[in-house]
Design a protein around this motif. Structure first.
Motif, PDB file in Angstrom:
ATOM      1  N   UNK A  74     -15.104  -3.377 -27.788  1.00 10.61           N
ATOM      2  CA  UNK A  74     -16.101  -2.426 -28.296  1.00 10.61           C
ATOM      3  C   UNK A  74     -17.500  -2.743 -27.786  1.00 10.61           C
ATOM      4  N   UNK A  75     -17.940  -4.005 -27.873  1.00  6.73           N
ATOM      5  CA  UNK A  75     -19.330  -4.332 -27.532  1.00  6.73           C
ATOM      6  C   UNK A  75     -19.481  -5.219 -26.300  1.00  6.73           C
ATOM      7  N   UNK A  76     -18.400  -5.722 -25.757  1.00  8.84           N
ATOM      8  CA  UNK A  76     -18.481  -6.534 -24.547  1.00  8.84           C
ATOM      9  C   UNK A  76     -18.434  -8.027 -24.836  1.00  8.84           C
ATOM     10  N   UNK A  77     -18.420  -8.789 -23.765  1.00  9.60           N
ATOM     11  CA  UNK A  77     -18.355 -10.245 -23.851  1.00  9.60           C
ATOM     12  C   UNK A  77     -19.708 -10.768 -24.334  1.00  9.60           C
ATOM     13  N   UNK A  78     -19.710 -11.746 -25.244  1.00  8.08           N
ATOM     14  CA  UNK A  78     -20.975 -12.236 -25.802  1.00  8.08           C
ATOM     15  C   UNK A  78     -21.792 -13.061 -24.812  1.00  8.08           C
ATOM     16  N   UNK A  79     -23.106 -13.156 -25.084  1.00 11.88           N
ATOM     17  CA  UNK A  79     -23.988 -14.011 -24.293  1.00 11.88           C
ATOM     18  C   UNK A  79     -23.551 -15.454 -24.416  1.00 11.88           C
ATOM     19  N   UNK A  80     -23.156 -15.848 -25.613  1.00  9.21           N
ATOM     20  CA  UNK A  80     -22.685 -17.206 -25.883  1.00  9.21           C
ATOM     21  C   UNK A  80     -21.752 -17.155 -27.085  1.00  9.21           C
ATOM     22  N   UNK A  81     -21.002 -18.214 -27.264  1.00 10.91           N
ATOM     23  CA  UNK A  81     -20.119 -18.281 -28.422  1.00 10.91           C
ATOM     24  C   UNK A  81     -20.119 -19.696 -28.963  1.00 10.91           C
ATOM     25  N   UNK A  82     -19.653 -19.829 -30.189  1.00 11.00           N
ATOM     26  CA  UNK A  82     -19.601 -21.125 -30.841  1.00 11.00           C
ATOM     27  C   UNK A  82     -18.555 -22.000 -30.170  1.00 11.00           C
ATOM     28  N   UNK A  83     -18.790 -23.301 -30.175  1.00 10.13           N
ATOM     29  CA  UNK A  83     -17.814 -24.213 -29.583  1.00 10.13           C
ATOM     30  C   UNK A  83     -16.612 -24.399 -30.493  1.00 10.13           C
ATOM     31  N   UNK A  84     -16.759 -24.075 -31.776  1.00 12.22           N
ATOM     32  CA  UNK A  84     -15.629 -24.148 -32.698  1.00 12.22           C
ATOM     33  C   UNK A  84     -14.706 -22.967 -32.456  1.00 12.22           C
ATOM     34  N   UNK A  85     -13.405 -23.182 -32.648  1.00 12.32           N
ATOM     35  CA  UNK A  85     -12.450 -22.099 -32.414  1.00 12.32           C
ATOM     36  C   UNK A  85     -12.606 -20.970 -33.426  1.00 12.32           C
ATOM     37  N   UNK A  86     -13.067 -21.286 -34.642  1.00 12.80           N
ATOM     38  CA  UNK A  86     -13.270 -20.233 -35.638  1.00 12.80           C
ATOM     39  C   UNK A  86     -14.738 -19.826 -35.712  1.00 12.80           C
ATOM     40  N   UNK A  87     -15.515 -20.231 -34.721  1.00 13.05           N
ATOM     41  CA  UNK A  87     -16.941 -19.915 -34.680  1.00 13.05           C
ATOM     42  C   UNK A  87     -17.192 -18.485 -34.258  1.00 13.05           C
ATOM     43  N   UNK A  88     -18.464 -18.172 -34.065  1.00 11.27           N
ATOM     44  CA  UNK A  88     -18.837 -16.789 -33.823  1.00 11.27           C
ATOM     45  C   UNK A  88     -19.206 -16.466 -32.396  1.00 11.27           C
ATOM     46  N   UNK A  89     -19.486 -15.193 -32.192  1.00  7.27           N
ATOM     47  CA  UNK A  89     -20.019 -14.664 -30.940  1.00  7.27           C
ATOM     48  C   UNK A  89     -21.492 -14.372 -31.170  1.00  7.27           C
ATOM     49  N   UNK A  90     -22.313 -14.623 -30.144  1.00  7.35           N
ATOM     50  CA  UNK A  90     -23.750 -14.378 -30.251  1.00  7.35           C
ATOM     51  C   UNK A  90     -24.207 -13.537 -29.072  1.00  7.35           C
ATOM     52  N   UNK A  91     -24.854 -12.436 -29.379  1.00  6.65           N
ATOM     53  CA  UNK A  91     -25.443 -11.561 -28.371  1.00  6.65           C
ATOM     54  C   UNK A  91     -26.953 -11.725 -28.508  1.00  6.65           C
ATOM     55  N   UNK A  92     -27.610 -12.179 -27.428  1.00  4.68           N
ATOM     56  CA  UNK A  92     -29.024 -12.536 -27.494  1.00  4.68           C
ATOM     57  C   UNK A  92     -29.815 -11.703 -26.495  1.00  4.68           C
ATOM     58  N   UNK A  93     -30.926 -11.141 -26.956  1.00  8.21           N
ATOM     59  CA  UNK A  93     -31.833 -10.370 -26.113  1.00  8.21           C
ATOM     60  C   UNK A  93     -33.255 -10.875 -26.346  1.00  8.21           C
ATOM     61  N   UNK A  94     -33.985 -11.126 -25.253  1.00  9.45           N
ATOM     62  CA  UNK A  94     -35.371 -11.595 -25.350  1.00  9.45           C
ATOM     63  C   UNK A  94     -36.272 -10.736 -24.487  1.00  9.45           C
ATOM     64  N   UNK A  95     -37.509 -10.585 -24.924  1.00  9.97           N
ATOM     65  CA  UNK A  95     -38.539  -9.886 -24.144  1.00  9.97           C
ATOM     66  C   UNK A  95     -39.661 -10.881 -23.907  1.00  9.97           C
TER      67      UNK A  95
END
Length: 150
Positions: free
Chosen positions: A54-75
């Motif tokens: 739906x939203x694409x591959x995340x910018x980064x993800x948690x190193x834990x297997x049950x961790x999260x996805x993080x999408x980061x945008x900066x200006x």
């Protein structure tokens, strides 16, 4: 008469060139999904695979297997000789349970160097991976001259 006109045009052109260097320039980095995309993800039902669809591959993800996805945008803003500065940052954190099912969707923004929740959709109350987000924002605005005193 012609020489003074040419000289005037050259002076105006040079002044315009000098002043154009004093205009702030902005650069955008990263990617954050739109709200209409995030609304298609249902906590408690969708999985890691459907989030990526739906939203694409995340910018980064948690190193834990049950961790999260993080999408980061900066200006970033650059102005003349000054060092570039972050003027806006947005993070979408999608957390998962042990089975890979979406547990929550949270959106954070940058305000005065602190993590500020802009919106939050979760199925249960837990600390989750907030430590990663705090580390990501932690260095912004955290240092003062008192830290370097002897």
């Amino acid at each position: 008469m012609r020489g003074s006109t040419t000289r005037g045009v050259a002076i105006v052109g040079l002044a315009g060139l000098v002043l154009s260097g004093c205009v702030a320039q902005y650069r955008d980095h990263g990617y954050v999904p739109r709200e209409d995309q995030l609304s298609q993800i249902v906590p408690g039902i969708d999985t890691r695979a459907t989030v990526e669809d739906v939203v694409g591959v995340p910018s980064t993800s948690s190193v834990r297997t049950d961790g999260g996805y993080y999408y980061v945008s900066s200006r970033m803003r650059s102005f003349a000789w000054r060092e570039p500065e972050v003027v806006d940052r947005e993070i979408v954190a999608i957390s998962f349970d042990e089975g890979g099912i979406v547990r929550g969707i949270e959106r954070y923004g940058l305000e005065d160097g602190r993590v500020v929740p802009l919106s939050r959709r979760v199925t249960e109350n837990s600390g989750g991976d907030i430590g990663f987000i705090r580390r990501l924002f932690g260095n912004i605005g955290g240092l003062t001259l008192d830290n370097f005193g002897s």
